[in-house]
Structures are given as C-alpha cells and as structure tokens.
Design an enzyme around this catalytic site. Structure first.
Site, short mmCIF file in Angstrom:
data_model
loop_
_atom_site.label_atom_id
_atom_site.label_comp_id
_atom_site.label_asym_id
_atom_site.label_seq_id
_atom_site.Cartn_x
_atom_site.Cartn_y
_atom_site.Cartn_z
N LYS A 121 0.84 -1.20 0.00
CA LYS A 121 0.00 0.00 0.00
C LYS A 121 0.87 1.25 0.00
O LYS A 121 2.08 1.17 0.23
CB LYS A 121 -0.93 -0.01 1.21
CG LYS A 121 -0.22 0.13 2.55
CD LYS A 121 -1.17 -0.09 3.72
CE LYS A 121 -0.43 -0.03 5.04
NZ LYS A 121 -1.27 -0.53 6.15
N ARG A 151 -11.66 -0.05 14.20
CA ARG A 151 -11.63 0.55 12.86
C ARG A 151 -12.63 -0.25 12.04
O ARG A 151 -13.71 -0.56 12.53
CB ARG A 151 -10.19 0.50 12.34
CG ARG A 151 -9.84 1.58 11.35
CD ARG A 151 -8.36 1.58 11.02
NE ARG A 151 -7.95 0.45 10.19
CZ ARG A 151 -6.71 0.24 9.76
NH1 ARG A 151 -5.74 1.08 10.10
NH2 ARG A 151 -6.41 -0.80 9.01
N TYR A 180 12.79 31.68 4.06
CA TYR A 180 11.61 32.43 4.51
C TYR A 180 11.67 32.71 6.00
O TYR A 180 12.08 31.86 6.79
CB TYR A 180 10.34 31.62 4.22
CG TYR A 180 10.08 31.42 2.74
CD1 TYR A 180 10.09 32.51 1.86
CD2 TYR A 180 9.81 30.16 2.24
CE1 TYR A 180 9.84 32.32 0.50
CE2 TYR A 180 9.55 29.97 0.89
CZ TYR A 180 9.58 31.06 0.02
OH TYR A 180 9.33 30.88 -1.31
N MET A 228 8.86 24.83 0.08
CA MET A 228 8.05 23.89 -0.71
C MET A 228 8.92 23.08 -1.66
O MET A 228 8.75 21.87 -1.79
CB MET A 228 6.98 24.66 -1.49
CG MET A 228 5.98 23.75 -2.18
SD MET A 228 4.81 24.68 -3.18
CE MET A 228 3.76 25.42 -1.95
C1 LIG Z 1 -0.70 -1.54 6.87
C2 LIG Z 1 -1.30 -2.82 7.21
C3 LIG Z 1 -0.50 -3.96 7.40
C4 LIG Z 1 1.01 -3.90 7.41
O1 LIG Z 1 1.48 -3.29 8.58
P1 LIG Z 1 3.04 -3.11 8.89
O2 LIG Z 1 3.09 -2.68 10.30
O3 LIG Z 1 3.52 -2.07 7.94
O4 LIG Z 1 3.70 -4.42 8.62
C5 LIG Z 1 -1.15 -5.17 7.60
N1 LIG Z 1 -2.51 -5.25 7.63
C6 LIG Z 1 -3.30 -4.17 7.47
C7 LIG Z 1 -4.77 -4.33 7.53
C8 LIG Z 1 -2.72 -2.92 7.26
O5 LIG Z 1 -3.51 -1.85 7.12
#
Ligand SMILES: *Cc1c(COP(=O)(O)O)cnc(C)c1O
Length: 396
Positions: free
Chosen positions: A39, A140, A280, A328
């Site tokens: 991700k 969650r 800045y 920036m």
């Molecule tokens: C991000 C995530 C992981 C991985 O977590 P890490 O701590 O980066 O290994 C696993 N499962 C879910 C549902 C996540 O959102």
C-alpha cells in the site's frame, strides 16, 4: 545515467531480498504463507519497482486501493507473469468490486453496508474471492464479534459466484509495547469470530492477522498468512519491536536492511557573506561567510517542514546542516566543511541513506519531525523517480 536535476530515490534490491529472506526464516516453523503489503506506493518505495523485485518470492500481495491492484495486473500482463494473489484490504465501490472479480483480485468485506452492495451487483460469470474483516479490538473497520452470528447467516445464502475465502483482523498495539496482553485478547476474539464463520459456512477459511511486528514477536499470530509491510522495506515498526525481537531471538536476532536512499543534486552553490539571511522568515543568519548549496527538494516532495533547523544532509560523507526553513521546493545546506575542488560547482546530497561512514535513517527523519517511519516513507512524492540499484549502488 543521464544527469539528474531533481531529487530521486534509489531502491536497493539486495536489501529488499535480504528482508524477504529474513521474514521467510521467521515463518519456517509456522509454515505460514508470506504475504506483503504494497500500500501507499509500496511505502513510498514505488509500487511496480518493488513488485518486480519480490513477486517471485511472495505468496500474496495486499494493497489498500483497487487502483493499485489494477496497476499490478497491468504490470503482470506487460511482463508476461502469471497473476499473483492480490487482495484489496481498503474501501471499495460497487464498480470496483465488479472490476476486481473480472481480474481475479480478492477483496475485503468489512460491514453489512458492504454486504448489501455486494448483493445488489448483477449476476456474474466471475467468482468474487472475499475476505471477512473482524474488528477484534482496533476499533476501525470490520464486524464486531457479536455481529458475526447474523453475518454467518447472511453469508451462507450468498449467490454461488461469491466465495468466502478468508477471514482477517488487524492488531492495535503490537508495536507500541513489549508485552502482548492486548494482542492475546484480540487473538481470542478473532479465533472465536473465525470459528463461528467456519461453522456457519461449513468450511475452513484462510486466516490472516499479523503485520510486521506480530510476525516478528508473536509467532502464534502467523495463522495461514502474514501481511508484512514496513519490515519488508527494512524499517522497524518501532524501537519496542526491535527490542522484543532481540529478547525473543537472543542467539540470532533478525536483521533488517533499509532499502531506500533519497538523493538530490545541487541547484546552485555560492558563498554568502557573514550577516546574510537564509530562507523564509529570515530564521537563519550567517555568523561567518558561509558556503551554501541549494537543493531542489522540499515539503512538496515529502521532506517534512518540521525538519527546519534540525536536519542535516550528507555531502561527500560529511554532515551538512540544513539552514533556515524547509521550503516547498528548496532546502539550503551549509557545505563550508566539504572539501571541494576549485572547479567543482555541483554536489549531490544524501537526504536519507548512507554516504561514506555517515548515514541518515528513516528513524532519524521521523524523530526530527516528530513522526514515525511509516509516515516519512509514505509521504515521499509519487512523482519522484525511483531507480533500482544493487548493494554497490549500480543501476539494475
Ligand atoms: C498496513 C497494514 C499492514 C502492514 O502493517 P506493517 O506494520 O507495515 O507491517 C497489515 N494489515 C493491514 C490491515 C494494514 O492496514
């Protein structure tokens, strides 16, 4: 390589494969499948750059967004690689559910609203592979334990083009502590929920729960598959996890190798006379004549503004303080102590990574900017060029 005029990221494929091996060793006793989380543009490392290096070594890929899953399918086609198990664990629309089914991408169902959308989809030839998210205590997404009986009934009369393949949950604080009482509690909830679903559906489900921290410090949480994110990239989830790993594996603690370096060529070098201001807000005033380098990188690219007045960069293996505010698209560093040749009018700074005997870690940037490693890498701009190199820095 053409001369670069913007900052760029190097991905060390040897380090990446070292981390893969390290996690596979941790799984050798539980025999769990090795799933990795790509991700957030593979935690800022570059989705397809990382996938290309590791696809042959892993059993499953987890992403948040359906569009990342589609990108992986396209890459597989272009490179004539057979499709891997890819699971979308994040939010998904009705249209995306159908596109996932058509491309054999698994996805996660995490609420009754989700289920309602699923049931409203037109009949399909394609089988949707589904995973049920149980909220075991993170608060969650996911079904609460006392919703699982009703869920089981609902799922048992789904049309046959929906296959319930797995059940998952996510830990809340495995990386924040060195004892795992809350994780043990979460596992109990998960096991009860999974058991209820298996009974209602009269089948065995794939179970996955552990992210990086639990994979290292809680072998009982490996279940069928793990979902390793941050650790794949050579970054520890926290110092607590690193410490717990040492305690748990005293003779051979797992070693992770950072995968990412971030470099930036200079845009200008000059000497400012004593008394000059930099950046800045005129927050920095040169006490003496100061040799500076201007680098075309800033908070737009993911270099946190909170590093103002705290960070240094490495030039020729020498620490050079960042002067004034992070802007920036620019930072300014003091290179007065870098031994430049008279004709040298260009340098390359290492913003993150090793240079000679010095290094700047993701943890350094995180602590200077009051954040965590996860945020530092996830915010690296997707516009930055990613170059895959070996451990000698040679382009691949
Ligand atoms: C991000 C995530 C992981 C991985 O977590 P890490 O701590 O980066 O290994 C696993 N499962 C879910 C549902 C996540 O959102």
């Amino acid at each position: 390589m053409t001369t670069k005029i913007a900052s760029y990221i190097e991905i060390n494929k040897d380090a990446l494969l070292h981390n893969v091996k390290t996690f596979k060793q941790l799984l050798s006793t539980s025999h769990a499948d090795f799933g990795v989380v790509l991700k957030a543009n593979a935690y800022g490392h570059g989705l397809t750059s990382v996938y290309a290096q590791i696809q042959a070594e892993v059993e499953a890929i987890y992403v948040i967004s359906p569009s990342d899953a589609f990108t992986l399918r396209t890459w597989e086609k272009q490179n004539q690689i057979s499709p891997k198990t890819v699971v979308v664990i994040g939010a998904i629309s009705a249209d995306e559910m159908q596109l996932c089914a058509a491309q054999q991408i698994d996805f996660v169902v995490s609420s009754f609203d989700h289920l309602k959308i699923l049931k409203s989809l037109p009949p399909s030839q394609q089988i949707s592979q589904l995973h049920i998210f149980i909220d075991s205590g993170l608060g969650r997404e996911g079904f609460l334990l006392d919703e699982v009986d009703a869920l089981g009934k609902d799922l048992s009369n789904l049309p046959s083009h929906f296959n319930i393949k797995g059940v998952l949950s996510h830990f809340s604080n495995t990386e924040d502590v060195t004892e795992q009482n809350y994780a043990e509690h979460q596992m109990k909830i998960f096991e009860q929920g999974a058991q209820k679903l298996e009974t209602a559906l009269n089948k065995t489900l794939q179970k996955h729960f552990a992210a990086s921290a639990a994979t290292v410090v809680l072998p009982r949480a490996h279940f069928s598959t793990v979902r390793v994110g941050i650790g794949l990239y050579g970054i520890w989830p926290s110092s607590e996890t690193r410490l717990s790993a040492k305690v748990l594996h005293p003779s051979q603690p797992p070693v992770l190798q950072p995968v990412l370096s971030w470099k930036c060529p200079s845009q200008a070098l000059k000497t400012l006379p004593a008394g000059s201001f930099i950046g800045y807000g005129c927050t920095y005033k040169c006490a003496v004549n100061t040799r500076i380098a201007v680098f075309p990188v800033g908070y737009f690219d993911g270099y946190p503004r909170l590093l103002s007045g705290k960070a240094f960069v490495l030039v020729q293996g020498i620490r050079c303080p960042v002067l004034g505010r992070v802007m920036m698209n620019h930072i300014v560093a003091d290179i007065s102590h870098v031994p430049l040749q008279p004709h040298e009018n260009h340098v390359v700074a290492t913003l993150l990574g090793k240079d000679g005997n010095e290094s700047i870690s993701v943890e350094n940037i995180a602590s200077w900017s009051e954040s965590i490693g996860y945020e530092v890498v996830a915010r690296l701009g997707s516009h930055l060029q990613r170059v895959v190199v070996d451990s000698h820095g040679r382009a691949q």
